[in-house]
Write a protein that holds these residues in place. Structure first.
Motif, short mmCIF file in Angstrom:
data_model
loop_
_atom_site.label_atom_id
_atom_site.label_comp_id
_atom_site.label_asym_id
_atom_site.label_seq_id
_atom_site.Cartn_x
_atom_site.Cartn_y
_atom_site.Cartn_z
N GLN A 87 0.85 -1.19 0.00
CA GLN A 87 0.00 0.00 0.00
C GLN A 87 0.89 1.24 0.00
O GLN A 87 1.93 1.26 0.65
N ALA A 91 -3.58 3.00 -0.19
CA ALA A 91 -4.13 2.46 -1.44
C ALA A 91 -3.22 1.32 -1.89
O ALA A 91 -1.99 1.46 -1.83
N PHE A 92 -3.84 0.21 -2.32
CA PHE A 92 -3.02 -0.89 -2.83
C PHE A 92 -2.41 -0.47 -4.15
O PHE A 92 -3.07 0.18 -4.97
N VAL A 93 -1.14 -0.83 -4.36
CA VAL A 93 -0.45 -0.45 -5.59
C VAL A 93 0.22 -1.68 -6.18
O VAL A 93 0.45 -2.67 -5.49
N GLY A 94 0.52 -1.58 -7.48
CA GLY A 94 1.25 -2.65 -8.14
C GLY A 94 2.71 -2.60 -7.73
O GLY A 94 3.23 -1.53 -7.45
N ARG A 113 5.04 0.81 -7.93
CA ARG A 113 4.59 1.78 -8.93
C ARG A 113 3.72 2.84 -8.27
O ARG A 113 2.66 2.53 -7.72
N GLU B 29 -0.16 -2.76 -15.95
CA GLU B 29 -0.91 -3.86 -15.35
C GLU B 29 -2.26 -3.36 -14.85
O GLU B 29 -2.44 -2.18 -14.60
N SER B 31 -3.55 -3.49 -12.00
CA SER B 31 -3.51 -2.79 -10.73
C SER B 31 -3.02 -1.35 -10.89
O SER B 31 -3.24 -0.51 -10.04
N ASP B 32 -2.29 -1.07 -11.99
CA ASP B 32 -1.82 0.30 -12.21
C ASP B 32 -2.96 1.19 -12.64
O ASP B 32 -3.00 2.37 -12.36
N GLY B 36 -5.43 -2.49 -7.32
CA GLY B 36 -5.75 -3.91 -7.23
C GLY B 36 -4.64 -4.64 -6.56
O GLY B 36 -3.73 -4.03 -5.99
N PHE B 226 -11.38 -6.44 -3.80
CA PHE B 226 -11.32 -6.35 -5.28
C PHE B 226 -11.91 -7.57 -5.97
O PHE B 226 -11.55 -7.88 -7.11
N GLU B 310 -10.40 6.18 -0.04
CA GLU B 310 -9.49 5.29 0.69
C GLU B 310 -10.02 3.86 0.65
O GLU B 310 -9.28 2.92 0.35
N GLU B 313 -9.66 2.28 -2.83
CA GLU B 313 -8.32 1.84 -3.23
C GLU B 313 -7.74 0.79 -2.30
O GLU B 313 -6.67 0.26 -2.55
N LEU B 314 -8.46 0.53 -1.21
CA LEU B 314 -8.03 -0.56 -0.32
C LEU B 314 -8.89 -1.81 -0.52
O LEU B 314 -8.93 -2.68 0.33
#
Lengths: 403, 324
Positions: A87, A91-94, A113, B29, B31-32, B36, B226, B310, B313-314
């Motif tokens: 995170q 926020a979760f990120v690649g 990223r 990707e 998730s970008d 995700g 997700f 928040e 994105e979580l």
């Protein structure tokens, strides 16, 4: 006594038959067998592990590239750690890297990223397979300088500004120290001791500071003291070896020359640490490269040049030799800046700071006998005054620089 | 001229062109683009698939009583199990019937309900239903059967009242812990005359505190973060979609639902047949719930997510894929 005397020869003969190397090796073999059996049997009697796995990861190095953070992780804890999600700012990120669990003391670099904005703060959380989070703060996002030629040139220039030039300037006091009376020279030597004593404190504190920030897996603060001991012992050994050679040569100025070389090496090691601090601060954007800072360092380090030339006042070394002494003392700042900016590692930096401090302690020990007055006292009024003045100079000029 | 102004004066680019540009630059990707996870959750190992759970309604077993009323009976079992709530993240969950949320219990208004509850876990639990029932059937400590200890069982029995979208959850203290670990589910009572045919689904919003710091690391609907991003939820264009939405989030007082490219009718708690509002965003407090109805006029992918960025994105976001 008598009984032992009567049978004393028998066991000696029996031992005599076993080769010495075997007797030396036997305990090692037995230890290996015992460990093998213990591990092979799964630690008999110990039962299972008490509690869940302990997951500890330290971030050893943070590199910021456009749209990307690169974190070098080190597993500090006893158990393997698996980073499964990342995170950034909630926020979760690649991310890439760390596909497999990181074993004890293992290291892994992950690429996260994130379209980061310069000057803003980011908080990175690494989520492990057990759901634990490991937090890492990036207080101010600044792009890490690329390791190209112009960057290395800049770091070299920085090292020359703060290391080589000030030391060379300080050495220009040589003609003056040659002409001053013996008492004055003693005061100058005492001043040098004061300067160096201050550097010892400075380097130790900075080393402890650096050690506290990073991975503790390799000893943390202990590395500073280990570095200190290593440098002290190495320099003492070298000094004794040089002493033996010079004694045979019966060179009149030998002890002064030896002392100058030792001081140069000690200050060189110190400047290596200073260079690391400057380089790493520059790399994370924490160093404002203002003229003020450079001037401050220059004044601060000029006194180091004086420390080198004070012991050689009594003889006439060649210009070449003086230049070599100056380079030994000043040039490591360049190397340090490169290391600090390109391959900063808190454990290595802590060790280097410790080495710098230890080297200077050794130099101080070497210098002290030259302060003795006729009565054999070291801490006579002139010496004490000189030392205090030296520490005061370092303190005041040190206020101008904070890395 | 400002660079921005120059951009504005230029030829507008179409979405398709944007898509091509994105594909050309090193294929970012998933998730970008939307946020995700890396990797995939093993639904088989978890024992449930959020896509199946979405439209899975437990109608129980029925039997007609002498009075002519329908007696509908259900079974709930409290279990402890590890659930992969995000790829690679194993969460020591407490569940009803091995899934988060528990079975969606569904009945018709006025029926008699019997819910047999067995505690197969190592911790005391209850089932507390939202609805109209006697105090002894409230599923709280000290009332009726009270706390159901490990290995014990009980039967909760009451009338299905009132019609609407309700919830059930464990009511043993510490409450937040029992609920946050997964002991909750949806409880739907249909009006006696039923509702219009629709593509029905249930979503229970919740958080996952994976490191036990009383803050959620992951937000989700139906157990896994997700879960509806890839693959998306497929729905038919023009068909009525009815979503039973509830909020069982712990540690954050509210949660919300936002639908892209459309508006929905919102029926708070589902207890009225008349919608309270036509909107695209609705907020629910802890324990609040409602029914949402809408139709997609066109095909394509439409996002839905919490409108707290928040939470989005979580983990609390997904897609509807509208097809002909």
């Amino acid at each position: 006594m008598e009984a032992r005397g009567a049978t004393g020869d028998v066991p000696r003969e029996r031992h005599g038959r076993a080769p010495r190397w075997l007797l030396g090796l036997l305990p090692l073999v037995l230890i290996a067998v015992a460990i093998g059996a213990f591990v092979g049997l799964g630690g008999p009697g110990l039962g299972g592990r008490a509690g869940p796995p302990i997951e500890e990861l330290a971030v050893e190095r943070t590199v910021l590239k456009p749209g990307r953070f690169e974190l070098t992780l080190r597993n500090d804890g006893p158990d393997a750690v698996r980073v499964v999600q990342v995170q950034v700012n909630d926020a979760f990120v690649g991310f890439s890297g760390a596909e497999k669990p990181i074993g004890r003391l293992g290291s892994e670099t992950i690429g996260v990223r994130q379209p980061w904005v310069e000057g803003e703060a980011y908080s990175v959380a690494l989520l492990t397979s057990t759901g634990a989070t490991i937090a890492h703060e990036i207080p101010v996002a600044v792009e890490t300088p690329a390791n190209n030629l112009s960057f290395f040139a800049l770091m070299a220039l920085l090292g020359i500004y703060v290391g080589v030039i000030p030391v060379a300037l300080g050495m220009l006091w040589l003609p003056w120290v040659r002409r001053i009376p013996a008492t004055w020279l003693q005061a100058v030597m005492a001043l040098t001791v004061g300067l160096l004593a201050f550097l010892v404190i400075d380097a130790t504190l900075e080393g402890l500071d650096v050690a506290a920030q990073g991975s503790q897996a390799f000893g943390g603060a202990a590395l500073v003291f280990v570095g200190m001991a290593v440098a002290y012992l190495l320099l003492s050994g070298v000094s004794a070896w040089l002493g033996d050679r010079r004694e045979r040569a019966r060179d009149a100025g030998a002890s002064g020359a030896r002392l100058a070389l030792l001081i140069a090496v000690g200050i060189g090691l110190h400047n290596l640490g200073e260079g690391v601090a400057i380089g790493s601060s520059y790399a994370v954007g924490a160093l404002a490269l203002g003229a003020f800072l450079i001037v401050g360092f220059a004044i601060h380090n000029t006194t180091e040049g004086l420390a080198i030339v004070a012991p050689v006042a009594s003889y006439r070394p060649s210009i070449r030799r003086l230049a070599v002494l100056g380079l030994i003392a000043g040039a490591p700042a360049v190397l340090g800046a490169w290391i600090g900016a390109a391959a900063f590692n808190t454990s290595v930096a802590a060790f280097l700071f410790g080495m710098g401090a230890g080297a200077i302690v050794q130099v101080v020990v070497q210098l002290l006998p030259s302060l003795r007055d006729r009565a054999g006292r070291t801490l006579h009024p002139v010496a004490v005054g000189g030392m205090l003045a030296g520490m005061a100079i370092m303190f005041v000029t040190g206020l101008a620089v904070s890395v | 001229m400002l660079a921005g102004a120059a951009l504005l004066e230029g030829r507008p680019t179409s979405a398709a062109e944007h898509h091509q540009a994105a594909a050309a630059t090193a294929a970012p990707e998933h998730s970008d683009v939307h946020g995700g996870f890396r990797g995939r959750v093993d639904n088989a190992a978890n024992g449930f698939d959020p896509h199946v759970l979405l439209r899975d309604f437990d109608w129980g077993k029925t039997r007609r009583l002498a009075s002519g009323r329908v007696l509908r009976s259900f079974e709930l079992v409290a279990l402890e199990q590890e659930i992969e709530v995000a790829p690679g993240v194993r969460f020591p969950a407490w569940t009803y019937n091995g899934r988060i949320p528990g079975p969606t219990i569904r009945a018709r208004e006025g029926e008699r309900l019997q819910i047999a509850f067995a505690n197969g876990s190592n911790h005391p639990h209850t089932v507390h239903f939202h609805g109209i029932h006697p105090a002894s059937m409230d599923g709280v400590p000290g009332q009726g059967a009270g706390i159901i200890e490990p290995g014990q069982r009980t039967v909760y029995e009451f009338d299905a009242l009132p019609f609407g979208m309700h919830l059930y959850h464990c009511h043993v203290r510490p409450l937040a812990e029992h609920i946050a670990k997964g002991m909750f589910g949806a409880f739907i009572i249909d009006p006696a005359d039923g509702r219009e045919d629709a593509d029905e689904m249930v979503m229970v919003m919740h958080g996952l505190d994976t490191n036990f710091d009383r803050e959620n690391e992951i937000y989700a609907v139906n157990g896994v973060g997700f879960a509806y991003m890839d693959p998306p939820i497929r729905v038919r264009r023009g068909e009525l979609v009815r979503l039973y939405l509830g909020n069982m989030t712990e540690f954050d007082p509210i949660n919300s639902y936002h639908l892209h490219g459309n508006f929905f009718h919102y029926y708070p708690t589902g207890t009225s047949l008349r919608p309270s509002e036509l909107t695209d965003t609705v907020m629910q407090c802890q324990g609040q719930r409602g029914i949402l109805e809408w139709r997609f006029p066109s095909t394509g992918r439409f996002m839905f997510h919490a409108h707290q960025s928040e939470f989005t994105e979580l983990g609390w976001q997904g897609f509807f894929e509208v097809v002909d």
